[in-house]
Design an enzyme around this catalytic site. Sequence first.
Site, PDB file in Angstrom:
ATOM      1  N   ASP A   1       0.829  -1.208   0.000  1.00  0.00           N
ATOM      2  CA  ASP A   1       0.000   0.000   0.000  1.00  0.00           C
ATOM      3  C   ASP A   1       0.862   1.255   0.000  1.00  0.00           C
ATOM      4  O   ASP A   1       0.522   2.264  -0.650  1.00  0.00           O
ATOM      5  CB  ASP A   1      -0.920  -0.002   1.225  1.00  0.00           C
ATOM      6  CG  ASP A   1      -2.063  -1.003   1.100  1.00  0.00           C
ATOM      7  OD1 ASP A   1      -2.274  -1.531  -0.021  1.00  0.00           O
ATOM      8  OD2 ASP A   1      -2.737  -1.261   2.117  1.00  0.00           O
TER       9      ASP A   1
ATOM     10  N   GLU B   1      -3.185  -2.261  -8.887  1.00  0.00           N
ATOM     11  CA  GLU B   1      -1.955  -1.468  -9.030  1.00  0.00           C
ATOM     12  C   GLU B   1      -1.919  -0.716 -10.365  1.00  0.00           C
ATOM     13  O   GLU B   1      -0.858  -0.247 -10.794  1.00  0.00           O
ATOM     14  CB  GLU B   1      -0.726  -2.378  -8.918  1.00  0.00           C
ATOM     15  CG  GLU B   1      -0.524  -3.350 -10.071  1.00  0.00           C
ATOM     16  CD  GLU B   1      -1.289  -4.653  -9.902  1.00  0.00           C
ATOM     17  OE1 GLU B   1      -0.924  -5.628 -10.584  1.00  0.00           O
ATOM     18  OE2 GLU B   1      -2.247  -4.702  -9.098  1.00  0.00           O
TER      19      GLU B   1
END
Length: 343
Positions: free
Chosen positions: A226, A252
């Site tokens: 993250d 992503e």
Amino acid sequence: MKDSGDFLRKASLARAALAALEQHDLAPEPQNYALFYAYASGSEPLLKEAVDGILREEGALSRADLAMLCRAFLRDQALGLTWHELPLDPIGNAPSASRDATTSAAAALSAAHAAATRNGSRTATIDLVRRLVAATRSIEERKRLIEEELVRSRAELDALQASLDNVRHETLNDQLTTLASRRHFDEAFERAIAGTRESGAPLSLLFTDIDHFKSFNDRYGHQTGDHVLRLVALAVKQNVREQDTACRYGGEEFAVILPGTAAAEAMVIGEEIRAAVMGREFRRRASGEKLRPVTISIGIASFLPGDTASSLIERADRCLYRAKSSGRNLVMSDDGQPLRERA
């Protein structure tokens, strides 16, 4: 010609009004006279209850009471004369019953005033006073409660609006990266396509994906993953322009809508983003451990006549796939040639 009965009735009302003014020690000013004339005529029942109630409760009318009553019951009346400006002829000199009363209203009122002064009549209807005050205060209390309810309702509406704004913000913005959300992308991209069709201005779409992100997550954990997503998003945000829309497309993968941007300029922007990510040092927040380099691959497609949002997204996605299959860490456009390659 007016009926003598009409004149006598009006003269009687005038005497009653003036007698009431004298009884309550009120100045015979036009507004006060008009108020008690209406009171004596019974044309405004609520006025009679209001006056009687105040008198029963308080014993007298204050200036504030008179002002309130005049505002409430004499909405459109505007008497331009004061009593000292009116001729005070004796009642015997008043116009005869056969004369039109409207041609000498001032004289009639003056005569009525003189007669009321001579006979000293007083009227008091004390029985209705408590009802009037109770009614008046009940109205004021209801008004106060309504105002309080309006204030509460306004506060609730403001809170609801703030909550809706927060929900909308959360819906249109990705909480992890602070970039626009996928929903925001879908809406903004449709608008950009429509604008390009209308104006003929160029439009490009940039897709970017973090290379080997799954293995990175498996090795370092999701919290570190993250952190990397936030840093890549920051690099994207810092290298686009004010008119561009940078979004988290999913996982992503990021997307940037580039309005007014042809393919060559879009490639330059893509290269700046790629270089910014590659040049950033990544470390674990908890331990400070240096992580392996993070790179991204980028695919760019530019609007062509006949394109739809779906077809342009599909072409940009194909360019991204070619960038990854060609070795990653590079920018690939529609023409199939990377701008630069990195080992």
